[in-house]
Design a protein around this motif. Sequence first.
Motif, mmCIF file in Angstrom:
data_model
loop_
_atom_site.group_PDB
_atom_site.id
_atom_site.type_symbol
_atom_site.label_atom_id
_atom_site.label_comp_id
_atom_site.label_asym_id
_atom_site.label_seq_id
_atom_site.Cartn_x
_atom_site.Cartn_y
_atom_site.Cartn_z
ATOM 1 N N VAL A 1 -16.496 3.116 5.020
ATOM 2 C CA VAL A 1 -15.336 2.342 4.568
ATOM 3 C C VAL A 1 -14.293 2.305 5.672
ATOM 4 N N GLY A 2 -13.481 1.251 5.639
ATOM 5 C CA GLY A 2 -12.327 1.150 6.522
ATOM 6 C C GLY A 2 -11.059 1.287 5.713
ATOM 7 N N ASN A 3 -10.124 2.082 6.185
ATOM 8 C CA ASN A 3 -8.859 2.296 5.485
ATOM 9 C C ASN A 3 -7.789 1.339 5.998
ATOM 10 N N PHE A 4 -6.680 1.275 5.287
ATOM 11 C CA PHE A 4 -5.622 0.333 5.649
ATOM 12 C C PHE A 4 -4.928 0.687 6.954
ATOM 13 N N ASP A 5 -5.123 1.894 7.454
ATOM 14 C CA ASP A 5 -4.552 2.228 8.759
ATOM 15 C C ASP A 5 -5.495 1.875 9.904
ATOM 16 N N GLY B 1 -1.291 3.728 -7.087
ATOM 17 C CA GLY B 1 -1.526 4.580 -8.258
ATOM 18 C C GLY B 1 -0.797 5.904 -8.229
ATOM 19 N N GLY B 2 -0.357 6.332 -7.041
ATOM 20 C CA GLY B 2 0.348 7.603 -6.919
ATOM 21 C C GLY B 2 -0.528 8.814 -7.135
ATOM 22 N N GLU B 3 -1.838 8.667 -6.976
ATOM 23 C CA GLU B 3 -2.735 9.796 -7.209
ATOM 24 C C GLU B 3 -2.594 10.833 -6.082
ATOM 25 N N VAL B 4 -2.803 12.082 -6.423
ATOM 26 C CA VAL B 4 -2.823 13.165 -5.444
ATOM 27 C C VAL B 4 -4.271 13.402 -5.066
ATOM 28 N N LEU B 5 -4.610 13.152 -3.805
ATOM 29 C CA LEU B 5 -5.988 13.256 -3.360
ATOM 30 C C LEU B 5 -6.183 14.537 -2.564
ATOM 31 N N ALA B 6 -7.254 15.256 -2.875
ATOM 32 C CA ALA B 6 -7.561 16.488 -2.147
ATOM 33 C C ALA B 6 -8.051 16.149 -0.753
ATOM 34 N N VAL C 1 0.859 -1.186 0.000
ATOM 35 C CA VAL C 1 0.000 0.000 0.000
ATOM 36 C C VAL C 1 0.893 1.234 0.000
ATOM 37 N N THR C 2 1.506 1.521 -1.128
ATOM 38 C CA THR C 2 2.466 2.626 -1.199
ATOM 39 C C THR C 2 1.796 3.988 -1.304
ATOM 40 N N ASP C 3 0.498 4.027 -1.587
ATOM 41 C CA ASP C 3 -0.215 5.301 -1.632
ATOM 42 C C ASP C 3 -0.494 5.861 -0.238
ATOM 43 N N GLY C 4 -0.217 5.063 0.785
ATOM 44 C CA GLY C 4 -0.454 5.509 2.155
ATOM 45 C C GLY C 4 -1.639 4.783 2.763
ATOM 46 N N THR C 5 -1.445 4.218 3.934
ATOM 47 C CA THR C 5 -2.507 3.422 4.550
ATOM 48 C C THR C 5 -3.709 4.257 4.973
ATOM 49 N N SER C 6 -3.486 5.537 5.260
ATOM 50 C CA SER C 6 -4.610 6.393 5.653
ATOM 51 C C SER C 6 -5.366 6.934 4.446
#
Length: 318
Positions: A285-289, A312-317, A193-198
């Motif tokens: 939803v539950g996140n990976f953190d 995916g490396g997306e930038v999320l607002a 989960v390289t996009d960040g667990t949170s």
Amino acid sequence: MLLRKSPAGFTLVELLVVIAIIGVLIALLLPAVQQAREAARRTQCISNIKNVALAIHNYHDTYRNLPYLGFATSDTHPDGDTVSWYGRVLPFLEQNALYETMNFNGRTNDGNNKLYRSTSLSVMSCPSENMTVGERNGDGTIGNYSHQRSSYAVCVGNTNYAQDNANNWDGLWTYNNGGAAFQMNRVHNLSAVTDGTSNTVMLGEVPTNQNESGWQGGYGAVIFSNNGGFTGYLTPNTRSSVDGGRQCWNPNDFPAHKIPCHKSGGGWQSATYAAFSMHPGGVSVGNFDGSVSFVPETIDIWSWRGMTSTQGGEVLAN
């Protein structure tokens, strides 16, 4: 001798006025009561997701990987009709006795794992949904293909279920799934989960139906690996449908949710199982953190697709 007058009663007009006032008060109070009940149901649903997310984390701590989504028994049954992650985390949901009854090495159907297929767990059931067992025998007993439904499934990425990155598979968009931590025949750990667990969705709500006489689609039967996940290709609570469609047989399989579904041409592998709930306005939803949040159904589709991919490396607002 003086006669005492009897106390005057309500006239008909007065009685009607009182009834009308009571009716108005009930009409004013009913929405507030319904909102309070829905808030309580949503709170319980969030608590369930939190507990399931913690169970997955405890599984990861024990085995150093996330639980199998499942595997395809290609030599006997290629559609992945095996125990999903649901069965593998049972010991971490205080269901060790049920876990000990299970066989993980073959098909879940054909009379195998009958107790697993028919046991309802409150922690896997959103109180806004009515949980039922599908495909009972004609006399209502549990048969060889009966299946208990569930309200929660893991996220298999911004894809169709096969996660095959097919070009223009729906005639609209060539997707790049951006990775998924739950896949058929493979296991991953949290380092995937390289996009960040949170920032990445691990599990969420899925819809169920109330038909007890048949299979009636894959949604909610997450005890099987071929139904244990949802995809992020479509936004939560969507009424849209694409070529791969939803794995179900009749357009009215899910009347409570009003989902326009049809049997997907490529089988369950090409299906796009969207997150869905009976809560108004969105899904929990539950996140990976391990955190839990409520995602509005009005979320921008690209933001949602970014939240449901792991690499995916997306930038999320914010």
